[in-house]
Design a protein around this motif. Structure first.
Motif, mmCIF file in Angstrom:
data_model
loop_
_atom_site.group_PDB
_atom_site.id
_atom_site.type_symbol
_atom_site.label_atom_id
_atom_site.label_comp_id
_atom_site.label_asym_id
_atom_site.label_seq_id
_atom_site.Cartn_x
_atom_site.Cartn_y
_atom_site.Cartn_z
ATOM 1 N N ASP A 105 0.826 -1.208 0.000
ATOM 2 C CA ASP A 105 0.000 0.000 0.000
ATOM 3 C C ASP A 105 0.867 1.268 0.000
ATOM 4 O OD1 ASP A 105 -2.439 -1.281 -0.092
ATOM 5 O OD2 ASP A 105 -2.573 -1.494 2.084
ATOM 6 N N ASP A 114 -3.022 5.329 6.616
ATOM 7 C CA ASP A 114 -4.081 4.597 5.914
ATOM 8 C C ASP A 114 -3.695 3.140 5.705
ATOM 9 O OD1 ASP A 114 -5.582 6.878 5.790
ATOM 10 O OD2 ASP A 114 -4.983 7.411 3.748
ATOM 11 N N SER A 115 -2.414 2.894 5.434
ATOM 12 C CA SER A 115 -1.948 1.524 5.204
ATOM 13 C C SER A 115 -2.062 0.687 6.468
ATOM 14 C CB SER A 115 -0.488 1.542 4.723
ATOM 15 O OG SER A 115 -0.351 2.301 3.540
ATOM 16 N N LYS A 118 -5.801 -0.391 7.584
ATOM 17 C CA LYS A 118 -6.506 -1.515 6.955
ATOM 18 C C LYS A 118 -6.377 -2.803 7.763
ATOM 19 C CE LYS A 118 -5.942 0.445 2.341
ATOM 20 N NZ LYS A 118 -5.302 0.311 1.010
ATOM 21 N N HIS A 119 -5.724 -2.725 8.910
ATOM 22 C CA HIS A 119 -5.522 -3.915 9.741
ATOM 23 C C HIS A 119 -5.917 -3.614 11.185
ATOM 24 C CE1 HIS A 119 -3.241 -5.646 6.382
ATOM 25 N NE2 HIS A 119 -2.715 -4.440 6.263
#
Length: 399
Positions: A105, A114-115, A118-119
């Motif tokens: 990402d 933001d990367s 996602k987790h």
């Protein structure tokens, strides 16, 4: 939300990328990959095999990753190169997949915040806020070090609490095993002995025999009842009323309630100190630190106070008299408001709570031992009264 492991090619370069992605369905996961500029080759849902369940991301994995990442970023390496290096040194497959997806990402132009975002099952709100704050302020390495230090403190504290409960649980398990052995092996012999001699069993022994007979005759029903209770309780604890009931129980259960209340306040104060020191706004800090307590009842008090702060009330006044908020919190907040050193004052409050936690854990450990001895004495008394005493009385009557 499901997690899928994928192997794909970048449409622009043809480079093969492996990683994980979260989506509701496999079809949605494939579409997300295409939207990111990848051509999916394989896509498989995680968690379906035994190996997948073993390869979970633990707090130790996350701490090691954070420490290594902070060191490399602090040394001046580019973020992408730092992530790639840490990924190569990571042995846990699940953590490695997460890092590889973050790397993909970042290389695709997404921000680091933001990367990581996602987790959410790996990186909580506190982690994400510090990452974003560090990214904006240019102090990412310092933010990462603070995250790792806080997680290490939490891990150490929970280890102490678990350690205090280990010996009592082992003692309880041994007591249960001894009781079962006596019921299965000894009580039937005592019953047979009395039947052969035509004597009447004492009342306590009759009660033990009745329990034994029920378990022997309806063992399957006993297992079903136990399984039903356990499964029902587990399902209930996943519901909103169940979560609240568990939260209230932790805050009010005798012996441990003081420990848990201080633990939650310690987390709130320490996380608030870290967030405020990195430039996170007060309202955001309160909401994030409130969530970090992991107790919905405490969260409600903090969120109520946050609403009052948003309405113009001072933080110290908003926290005052809120349920389960310790007086030291709003007292130190008041000093912080006057001195302009809110983060420092809350950090001092956290240190006081952490020291008090150590003392309470030691005290509870010392208190549990005599309580377990009392329980052991009660069970031993039942066994002596129901098994050994009847044998002794029978021998005396025969003699």
């Amino acid at each position: 939300m499901k997690r899928f492991t994928y192997k794909a090619k970048e449409s622009s370069t043809g480079k093969v990328i492996k990683g994980t992605i979260q989506a509701e369905t496999e079809r949605v996961a494939g579409k997300l990959l295409v939207d990111r500029g990848y051509v999916p080759e394989t896509l498989r849902e995680e968690g379906s095999g035994f190996g997948d369940k073993l390869n979970k991301v633990t707090s130790k994995d996350r701490i090691n990753f954070t420490r290594q990442f902070a060191t490399l970023v602090g040394a001046g390496l580019p973020i992408a190169q730092s992530l790639r290096t840490v990924s190569e040194q990571t042995s846990n497959k699940a953590m490695k997949s997460v890092i590889e997806e973050i790397l993909a990402d970042v290389e695709a132009g997404h921000s680091l915040g933001d990367s990581f975002g996602k987790h959410p099952d790996v990186f909580n709100n506190v982690y994400m806020s510090l990452i974003r704050a560090g990214e904006v302020s240019g102090t990412l390495d310092e933010s990462l070090r603070r995250i790792a230090s806080q997680e290490e403190k939490d891990e150490k504290m929970m280890s102490k609490i678990k350690g205090a409960l280990t010996m009592p649980l082992i003692t309880l398990a041994v007591m249960i095993i001894v009781f079962i052995y006596m019921m299965v092996e000894v009580v039937p012999h005592v019953e047979s002995l009395y039947e052969d001699l035509g004597e009447k069993l004492p009342a306590l022994t009759q009660a033990l025999v009745a329990i034994k007979d029920f378990i022997f005759a309806f063992w399957w029903l006993t297992l079903i009842i136990i399984a039903f209770i356990v499964m029902g309780l587990m399902q209930f604890l996943k519901t909103e009323p169940g979560i609240r009931a568990a939260a209230n129980f932790k805050l009010n259960v005798p012996l441990f309630n003081g420990l848990m209340r201080i633990l939650y306040m310690s987390r709130f104060a320490r996380i608030s100190q870290i967030l405020l020191s990195t430039g996170v706004a007060v309202l955001d800090t309160m909401n994030i630190a409130g969530d970090a307590t992991n107790n919905v009842v405490v969260q409600d008090s903090i969120k109520e106070a946050a609403g009052e702060v948003q309405g113009g009330k001072a933080l110290s006044d908003a926290l005052r008299d809120k349920p389960y908020v310790e007086p030291l919190i709003y007292q130190m907040a008041a000093i912080g408001e006057q001195s302009g050193k809110m983060d420092e004052m809350l950090g001092k409050a956290a240190q006081v709570f952490e020291d008090e936690l150590d003392e309470k854990i030691a005290t509870i450990s010392a208190m549990i031992e005599p309580l377990m001895m009392v329980m052991l004495a009660i069970i031993a008394g039942l066994l002596v009264g129901g098994v050994l005493f009847p044998i002794y009385s029978l021998v005396n009557s025969i003699g």
